[in-house]
Motif scaffolding. Sequence first.
Motif, PDB file in Angstrom:
ATOM      1  N   SER A 199       9.961   5.588   7.235  1.00 34.76           N
ATOM      2  CA  SER A 199       9.429   4.324   6.699  1.00 34.76           C
ATOM      3  C   SER A 199       8.058   4.585   6.074  1.00 34.76           C
ATOM      4  O   SER A 199       7.030   4.427   6.730  1.00 34.76           O
ATOM      5  CB  SER A 199       9.328   3.251   7.794  1.00 34.76           C
ATOM      6  N   PRO A 200       8.029   4.993   4.794  1.00 34.64           N
ATOM      7  CA  PRO A 200       6.761   5.297   4.129  1.00 34.64           C
ATOM      8  C   PRO A 200       5.898   4.070   3.846  1.00 34.64           C
ATOM      9  O   PRO A 200       4.716   4.205   3.531  1.00 34.64           O
ATOM     10  CB  PRO A 200       7.208   5.961   2.822  1.00 34.64           C
ATOM     11  N   GLY A 201       6.473   2.892   3.964  1.00 38.56           N
ATOM     12  CA  GLY A 201       5.722   1.652   3.854  1.00 38.56           C
ATOM     13  C   GLY A 201       5.949   0.837   5.114  1.00 38.56           C
ATOM     14  O   GLY A 201       7.029   0.271   5.303  1.00 38.56           O
ATOM     15  N   ASP A 222       4.327   5.591   7.458  1.00 45.25           N
ATOM     16  CA  ASP A 222       3.244   5.236   6.550  1.00 45.25           C
ATOM     17  C   ASP A 222       1.906   5.845   6.990  1.00 45.25           C
ATOM     18  O   ASP A 222       1.398   5.544   8.067  1.00 45.25           O
ATOM     19  CB  ASP A 222       3.150   3.703   6.535  1.00 45.25           C
ATOM     20  N   GLY A 223       1.332   6.682   6.130  1.00 41.87           N
ATOM     21  CA  GLY A 223       0.021   7.265   6.418  1.00 41.87           C
ATOM     22  C   GLY A 223      -1.009   6.913   5.361  1.00 41.87           C
ATOM     23  O   GLY A 223      -1.961   7.662   5.150  1.00 41.87           O
ATOM     24  N   THR A 224      -0.842   5.775   4.698  1.00 35.31           N
ATOM     25  CA  THR A 224      -1.628   5.454   3.509  1.00 35.31           C
ATOM     26  C   THR A 224      -3.134   5.466   3.753  1.00 35.31           C
ATOM     27  O   THR A 224      -3.875   6.189   3.086  1.00 35.31           O
ATOM     28  CB  THR A 224      -1.208   4.088   2.939  1.00 35.31           C
ATOM     29  N   PHE A 225      -3.594   4.664   4.715  1.00 32.72           N
ATOM     30  CA  PHE A 225      -5.040   4.486   4.895  1.00 32.72           C
ATOM     31  C   PHE A 225      -5.503   4.841   6.308  1.00 32.72           C
ATOM     32  O   PHE A 225      -4.780   4.639   7.281  1.00 32.72           O
ATOM     33  CB  PHE A 225      -5.440   3.035   4.600  1.00 32.72           C
ATOM     34  N   TRP A 226      -6.740   5.301   6.395  1.00 28.16           N
ATOM     35  CA  TRP A 226      -7.349   5.594   7.699  1.00 28.16           C
ATOM     36  C   TRP A 226      -7.865   4.316   8.358  1.00 28.16           C
ATOM     37  O   TRP A 226      -7.676   4.095   9.548  1.00 28.16           O
ATOM     38  CB  TRP A 226      -8.484   6.605   7.524  1.00 28.16           C
ATOM     39  N   VAL A 272       4.969  12.323  12.003  1.00 26.16           N
ATOM     40  CA  VAL A 272       4.479  12.798  10.709  1.00 26.16           C
ATOM     41  C   VAL A 272       4.051  11.611   9.849  1.00 26.16           C
ATOM     42  O   VAL A 272       4.791  10.639   9.708  1.00 26.16           O
ATOM     43  CB  VAL A 272       5.579  13.593   9.972  1.00 26.16           C
ATOM     44  N   LEU A 273       2.867  11.708   9.269  1.00 28.60           N
ATOM     45  CA  LEU A 273       2.386  10.699   8.330  1.00 28.60           C
ATOM     46  C   LEU A 273       2.708  11.129   6.911  1.00 28.60           C
ATOM     47  O   LEU A 273       2.497  12.290   6.534  1.00 28.60           O
ATOM     48  CB  LEU A 273       0.878  10.510   8.469  1.00 28.60           C
ATOM     49  N   ILE A 274       3.220  10.198   6.120  1.00 30.07           N
ATOM     50  CA  ILE A 274       3.544  10.449   4.714  1.00 30.07           C
ATOM     51  C   ILE A 274       3.058   9.267   3.891  1.00 30.07           C
ATOM     52  O   ILE A 274       2.661   8.235   4.449  1.00 30.07           O
ATOM     53  CB  ILE A 274       5.062  10.706   4.536  1.00 30.07           C
ATOM     54  N   HIS A 275       3.077   9.382   2.556  1.00 34.98           N
ATOM     55  CA  HIS A 275       2.566   8.335   1.664  1.00 34.98           C
ATOM     56  C   HIS A 275       1.067   8.153   1.916  1.00 34.98           C
ATOM     57  O   HIS A 275       0.595   7.080   2.273  1.00 34.98           O
ATOM     58  CB  HIS A 275       3.320   7.011   1.871  1.00 34.98           C
ATOM     59  N   ILE A 276       0.311   9.228   1.716  1.00 31.46           N
ATOM     60  CA  ILE A 276      -1.109   9.265   2.060  1.00 31.46           C
ATOM     61  C   ILE A 276      -1.943   8.986   0.813  1.00 31.46           C
ATOM     62  O   ILE A 276      -1.828   9.683  -0.200  1.00 31.46           O
ATOM     63  CB  ILE A 276      -1.470  10.637   2.660  1.00 31.46           C
TER      64      ILE A 276
END
Length: 309
Positions: A199-201, A222-226, A272-276
């Motif tokens: 789930s990248p979002g 989803d790893g978009t924002f810190w 694993v975080l993706i979509h960074i």
Amino acid sequence: MHIHVLGAGAGGGFPQWNCNCFNCDGLRKGAIKATKRTQSSICVSSDGVNWVLFNASPDVLQQIQDFPALQPARAMRDTGIQAIILIDAQIDHTTGLYMLREGSVKREIYCTDMVYGDLTSGNQALNILGHYCGINHHQVPIDGKTSFTIPNVPNLKFTSVALKSAAPPYSPHRNDPQAGDTIGVLIEEISTGKKCWYSPGLAEVEPHLPELMNQADCIMVDGTFWTDTEMIDLGLMTKTARSIGHNPQTGKNGMIEDLDKFGMNGKSVRKVLIHINNTNPILREDSAERAILNEHKIEVAFDGMDIIL
């Protein structure tokens, strides 16, 4: 099951073409310890020959060039891609469809009715693709219970579920969210029972999700924002991460806190975080933020990453 990360970046990739943030400027100048990333997409196979592509990013042609398994090998015009599952209708997940127009074999597109509607109305991508190679649209269930398989993709099955989200800015129902605007998918290798949650979002781990996510041997999210205010703090946006559908890694009910809840019963789970996003400090391999992720045994996806389950 072989999961290959074609692209690990959020929209715009890393470095983003028009961005001069600390990360992007540092990468261009070689001043930080980091590697470039194209826009997010993965592909999955059980036999190493027949692959399912998840999303078609604007960088799809380069991603195919970088991964021989997707390249032509069996006929004059050919690809290892047997089908495309679209997680949502966002620009960074669908623009690559235009690049896959060559040939006379119809593209097998798996997506929700909401995504299909957006890609045939507000954004005409599927209509345009239909004028070239043609498409076969397959509606995916979003109840989190009904699994489906894909012809010519042996030994894999998929269970999708609706996620809290918003449709793309171009969507006719941008301000009226509907079930199916975004999905998460549990991918299972039938012969081994190994599973990956993708789930990248992901705006939040909603109450109906742990039942599926707890089954996974690998959780890719989803790893978009810190932080929730990352873009506001940099003066790049007036909206928070959560308000645009991305759960930040930190803060109450943030992604780190959520991921810590999985794998607590002795089961080994890769996280694993993706979509960074290009602004996220976790892109810097020697950053304090990356060290925090390491402490929590959370990995950061990179282009070319292979996960074998």
